[in-house]
Motif scaffolding. Structure first.
Motif, PDB file in Angstrom:
ATOM      1  N   GLU A   1       0.658  -0.788  -0.116  1.00 32.22           N
ATOM      2  CA  GLU A   1      -0.234   0.001  -0.128  1.00 32.22           C
ATOM      3  C   GLU A   1       0.965   1.755   0.635  1.00 32.22           C
ATOM      4  O   GLU A   1       0.144   2.130  -0.797  1.00 32.22           O
ATOM      5  CB  GLU A   1      -0.833  -0.061   0.642  1.00 32.22           C
ATOM      6  CG  GLU A   1      -2.060   1.239   1.617  1.00 32.22           C
ATOM      7  CD  GLU A   1      -2.986   1.085   0.770  1.00 32.22           C
ATOM      8  OE1 GLU A   1      -3.520   1.974   0.368  1.00 32.22           O
ATOM      9  OE2 GLU A   1      -2.672   0.426  -0.063  1.00 32.22           O
ATOM     10  N   LYS A   2       1.729   1.164   0.780  1.00 27.58           N
ATOM     11  CA  LYS A   2       2.509   2.458   0.658  1.00 27.58           C
ATOM     12  C   LYS A   2       3.922   2.792  -0.113  1.00 27.58           C
ATOM     13  O   LYS A   2       3.611   4.121  -0.349  1.00 27.58           O
ATOM     14  CB  LYS A   2       3.418   2.186   2.415  1.00 27.58           C
ATOM     15  CG  LYS A   2       4.961   3.646   2.184  1.00 27.58           C
ATOM     16  CD  LYS A   2       5.554   3.268   3.076  1.00 27.58           C
ATOM     17  CE  LYS A   2       6.654   2.252   2.970  1.00 27.58           C
ATOM     18  NZ  LYS A   2       7.910   1.820   3.827  1.00 27.58           N
ATOM     19  N   HIS A   3       4.052   1.653  -1.144  1.00 30.36           N
ATOM     20  CA  HIS A   3       4.406   1.512  -2.539  1.00 30.36           C
ATOM     21  C   HIS A   3       4.123   2.380  -3.440  1.00 30.36           C
ATOM     22  O   HIS A   3       4.415   3.279  -3.776  1.00 30.36           O
ATOM     23  CB  HIS A   3       5.545   0.561  -2.249  1.00 30.36           C
ATOM     24  CG  HIS A   3       6.839   0.466  -1.464  1.00 30.36           C
ATOM     25  ND1 HIS A   3       7.536   0.899  -0.611  1.00 30.36           N
ATOM     26  CD2 HIS A   3       7.036  -0.773  -0.943  1.00 30.36           C
ATOM     27  CE1 HIS A   3       8.492   0.649  -0.160  1.00 30.36           C
ATOM     28  NE2 HIS A   3       8.172  -0.441  -0.558  1.00 30.36           N
ATOM     29  N   THR A   4       3.084   1.369  -3.097  1.00 24.30           N
ATOM     30  CA  THR A   4       2.125   1.918  -4.557  1.00 24.30           C
ATOM     31  C   THR A   4       1.618   3.382  -4.463  1.00 24.30           C
ATOM     32  O   THR A   4       1.524   4.347  -4.992  1.00 24.30           O
ATOM     33  CB  THR A   4       0.549   0.687  -4.255  1.00 24.30           C
ATOM     34  OG1 THR A   4       1.283  -0.289  -4.783  1.00 24.30           O
ATOM     35  CG2 THR A   4      -0.254   1.686  -5.819  1.00 24.30           C
ATOM     36  N   LEU A   5       0.807   3.652  -2.957  1.00 27.01           N
ATOM     37  CA  LEU A   5       0.618   5.267  -2.962  1.00 27.01           C
ATOM     38  C   LEU A   5       1.577   6.345  -3.074  1.00 27.01           C
ATOM     39  O   LEU A   5       1.372   7.345  -4.029  1.00 27.01           O
ATOM     40  CB  LEU A   5      -0.518   5.328  -1.880  1.00 27.01           C
ATOM     41  CG  LEU A   5      -1.569   4.426  -1.598  1.00 27.01           C
ATOM     42  CD1 LEU A   5      -1.794   4.766  -0.243  1.00 27.01           C
ATOM     43  CD2 LEU A   5      -2.502   5.231  -2.652  1.00 27.01           C
ATOM     44  N   LEU A   6       2.787   6.075  -3.146  1.00 29.33           N
ATOM     45  CA  LEU A   6       3.829   6.983  -2.782  1.00 29.33           C
ATOM     46  C   LEU A   6       4.591   6.901  -3.679  1.00 29.33           C
ATOM     47  O   LEU A   6       4.962   8.105  -4.798  1.00 29.33           O
ATOM     48  CB  LEU A   6       5.000   6.931  -1.790  1.00 29.33           C
ATOM     49  CG  LEU A   6       3.979   6.766  -0.152  1.00 29.33           C
ATOM     50  CD1 LEU A   6       5.410   7.140   1.071  1.00 29.33           C
ATOM     51  CD2 LEU A   6       3.702   8.359  -0.383  1.00 29.33           C
ATOM     52  N   ASN A   7       4.903   5.723  -5.294  1.00 35.12           N
ATOM     53  CA  ASN A   7       5.212   6.072  -5.865  1.00 35.12           C
ATOM     54  C   ASN A   7       4.505   6.375  -6.782  1.00 35.12           C
ATOM     55  O   ASN A   7       5.384   7.349  -8.352  1.00 35.12           O
ATOM     56  CB  ASN A   7       5.841   4.404  -6.220  1.00 35.12           C
ATOM     57  CG  ASN A   7       6.871   3.810  -5.300  1.00 35.12           C
ATOM     58  OD1 ASN A   7       7.171   4.470  -4.848  1.00 35.12           O
ATOM     59  ND2 ASN A   7       7.271   2.529  -5.976  1.00 35.12           N
ATOM     60  N   VAL A   8       3.356   5.759  -6.732  1.00 33.72           N
ATOM     61  CA  VAL A   8       2.492   7.020  -8.199  1.00 33.72           C
ATOM     62  C   VAL A   8       2.174   7.850  -8.114  1.00 33.72           C
ATOM     63  O   VAL A   8       2.679   8.765  -8.931  1.00 33.72           O
ATOM     64  CB  VAL A   8       1.319   6.062  -8.568  1.00 33.72           C
ATOM     65  CG1 VAL A   8       0.245   6.590  -9.633  1.00 33.72           C
ATOM     66  CG2 VAL A   8       1.296   4.153  -8.580  1.00 33.72           C
ATOM     67  N   THR A   9       1.894   9.093  -6.722  1.00 35.86           N
ATOM     68  CA  THR A   9       1.594  10.394  -6.601  1.00 35.86           C
ATOM     69  C   THR A   9       3.574  10.753  -7.147  1.00 35.86           C
ATOM     70  O   THR A   9       2.879  12.028  -7.793  1.00 35.86           O
ATOM     71  CB  THR A   9       1.269  10.340  -5.789  1.00 35.86           C
ATOM     72  OG1 THR A   9       2.003   9.770  -4.086  1.00 35.86           O
ATOM     73  CG2 THR A   9      -0.021  10.058  -5.486  1.00 35.86           C
ATOM     74  N   LYS A  10       4.534   9.901  -7.068  1.00 36.82           N
ATOM     75  CA  LYS A  10       5.720  11.284  -7.231  1.00 36.82           C
ATOM     76  C   LYS A  10       5.734  10.798  -8.847  1.00 36.82           C
ATOM     77  O   LYS A  10       6.368  11.279  -8.771  1.00 36.82           O
ATOM     78  CB  LYS A  10       6.604   9.859  -6.427  1.00 36.82           C
ATOM     79  CG  LYS A  10       7.889  10.639  -6.691  1.00 36.82           C
ATOM     80  CD  LYS A  10       8.969  10.021  -6.032  1.00 36.82           C
ATOM     81  CE  LYS A  10      10.595  10.688  -6.114  1.00 36.82           C
ATOM     82  NZ  LYS A  10      11.164  10.700  -7.340  1.00 36.82           N
TER      83      LYS A  10
ATOM     84  N   ASP B   1       6.325  13.969 -10.977  1.00 39.26           N
ATOM     85  CA  ASP B   1       7.682  14.481 -11.648  1.00 39.26           C
ATOM     86  C   ASP B   1       7.478  14.399 -13.147  1.00 39.26           C
ATOM     87  O   ASP B   1       8.216  15.185 -13.921  1.00 39.26           O
ATOM     88  CB  ASP B   1       8.133  13.477 -11.782  1.00 39.26           C
ATOM     89  CG  ASP B   1       8.325  13.095 -10.101  1.00 39.26           C
ATOM     90  OD1 ASP B   1       9.010  14.367  -9.435  1.00 39.26           O
ATOM     91  OD2 ASP B   1       9.438  12.406  -9.175  1.00 39.26           O
ATOM     92  N   HIS B   2       5.798  14.061 -13.811  1.00 40.87           N
ATOM     93  CA  HIS B   2       5.486  14.007 -15.100  1.00 40.87           C
ATOM     94  C   HIS B   2       4.491  14.680 -15.514  1.00 40.87           C
ATOM     95  O   HIS B   2       3.759  13.889 -16.411  1.00 40.87           O
ATOM     96  CB  HIS B   2       6.279  12.333 -15.516  1.00 40.87           C
ATOM     97  CG  HIS B   2       7.574  11.542 -15.577  1.00 40.87           C
ATOM     98  ND1 HIS B   2       7.694  10.635 -13.855  1.00 40.87           N
ATOM     99  CD2 HIS B   2       8.213  11.916 -16.015  1.00 40.87           C
ATOM    100  CE1 HIS B   2       8.620  10.743 -14.238  1.00 40.87           C
ATOM    101  NE2 HIS B   2       9.621  10.632 -14.879  1.00 40.87           N
ATOM    102  N   ILE B   3       4.262  15.629 -14.740  1.00 37.62           N
ATOM    103  CA  ILE B   3       2.601  15.814 -14.971  1.00 37.62           C
ATOM    104  C   ILE B   3       2.401  15.789 -16.116  1.00 37.62           C
ATOM    105  O   ILE B   3       1.460  16.055 -16.537  1.00 37.62           O
ATOM    106  CB  ILE B   3       2.878  17.659 -13.772  1.00 37.62           C
ATOM    107  CG1 ILE B   3       1.303  18.007 -13.136  1.00 37.62           C
ATOM    108  CG2 ILE B   3       3.286  18.718 -14.211  1.00 37.62           C
ATOM    109  CD1 ILE B   3       0.748  16.583 -12.278  1.00 37.62           C
TER     110      ILE B   3
END
Length: 267
Positions: free
Chosen positions: A177-186, A190-192
């Motif tokens: 859960e942590k890696h998914t939410l934080l990695n995806v939002t980053k 970063d590539h908005i």
């Protein structure tokens, strides 16, 4: 028997190594600041050799034997030492159970499953999960309505399903859960420009919510991505109506939409 095992261990370890009895017949040996990967096996070899000598001279049908497993890590973060110990014990217990049920005939199956758990543990420890962004197309005009973040690993043969099942066995779905939410939002921040105005669907395990610093970082990123995120809750998670209502309220205040998905069952 326990006294004999304690004696075998105490005569096999040195002063900078720690031994603790966890329960009736379970012992933990910790090698601190040790770069020699083979030393743990050397200690076990000494213990087993003493047990073999004891068994040869003991006039009894009960012989001393061992089920063992070793793992390495550099505990640093909160709870990391506990996770390392729990992982080592759980894999050892699983190996013991598999051995009793299938004996030597299933040695390869045991090794394969142990390897899978070791691999997944490494991926989670090092945050080596990556995400592919699958476009969701508007069939009326062919435009991209949204993207769905699909979890992947660069390790050969390590499918999302295997990652989820192993993480569940290792009691590490919180890390998924942590890696998914934080990695995806980053990735989005970063590539908005690459995402344009499209929304991004993120799979979430609602019974494994973020806490502490991870939750704070996620909330800060959500504020930068207001109206861009759709949080997909897995259907198989068991939550009360009150818990689900609290989650909906939280994400609504963060500007996120809610959807339901079958996280971990196919991708």
């Amino acid at each position: 028997t326990i006294n004999n095992i304690a004696r075998f261990i105490s005569t096999s370890i040195s002063d900078n190594q720690v031994c603790a009895r966890l329960c009736n017949d379970e012992f933990l040996i910790a090698l601190i600041d040790d770069e020699r990967c083979s030393r743990g096996q050397m200690i076990m070899d000494k213990i087993i050799a003493q047990a073999d000598i004891h068994n040869e001279h003991e006039d009894s049908d009960h012989k001393i034997g061992f089920h063992q497993f070793s793992s390495q890590g550099r505990p640093g973060g909160e709870g990391s030492l506990e996770r390392l110990i729990n992982y080592t014990i759980s894999v050892k217990n699983h190996t013991k159970s598999m051995y009793r049920k299938n004996e030597i005939a299933n040695t390869k199956a045991i090794d394969d499953e142990m390897h899978l758990h070791q691999l997944v543990s490494h991926v989670l420890n090092e945050n080596e999960l990556t995400y592919h962004y699958q476009p969701i197309i508007n069939v009326q005009d062919g435009s991209i309505y949204a993207y769905e973040a699909l979890m992947r690993s660069e390790e050969d043969g390590l499918s999302p399903y295997k990652i989820i099942q192993s993480a569940k066995y290792l009691n590490r779905l919180d890390d998924i859960e942590k890696h998914t939410l934080l990695n995806v939002t980053k990735d989005i921040i970063d590539h908005i420009q690459l995402f344009g105005d499209a929304k991004v669907f993120i799979n979430s395990l609602p019974s494994h919510q973020l806490t502490g610093e991870s939750d704070r970082i996620f909330e800060e990123r959500c504020k930068k991505l207001t109206g861009r995120l759709v949080i997909e809750f897995t259907e198989e998670s068991e939550l009360s109506d009150d818990e689900l209502s609290r989650l909906k309220t939280k994400h609504s205040l963060l500007g996120n939409e809610i959807a339901v998905d079958d996280f971990g069952s196919g991708y």
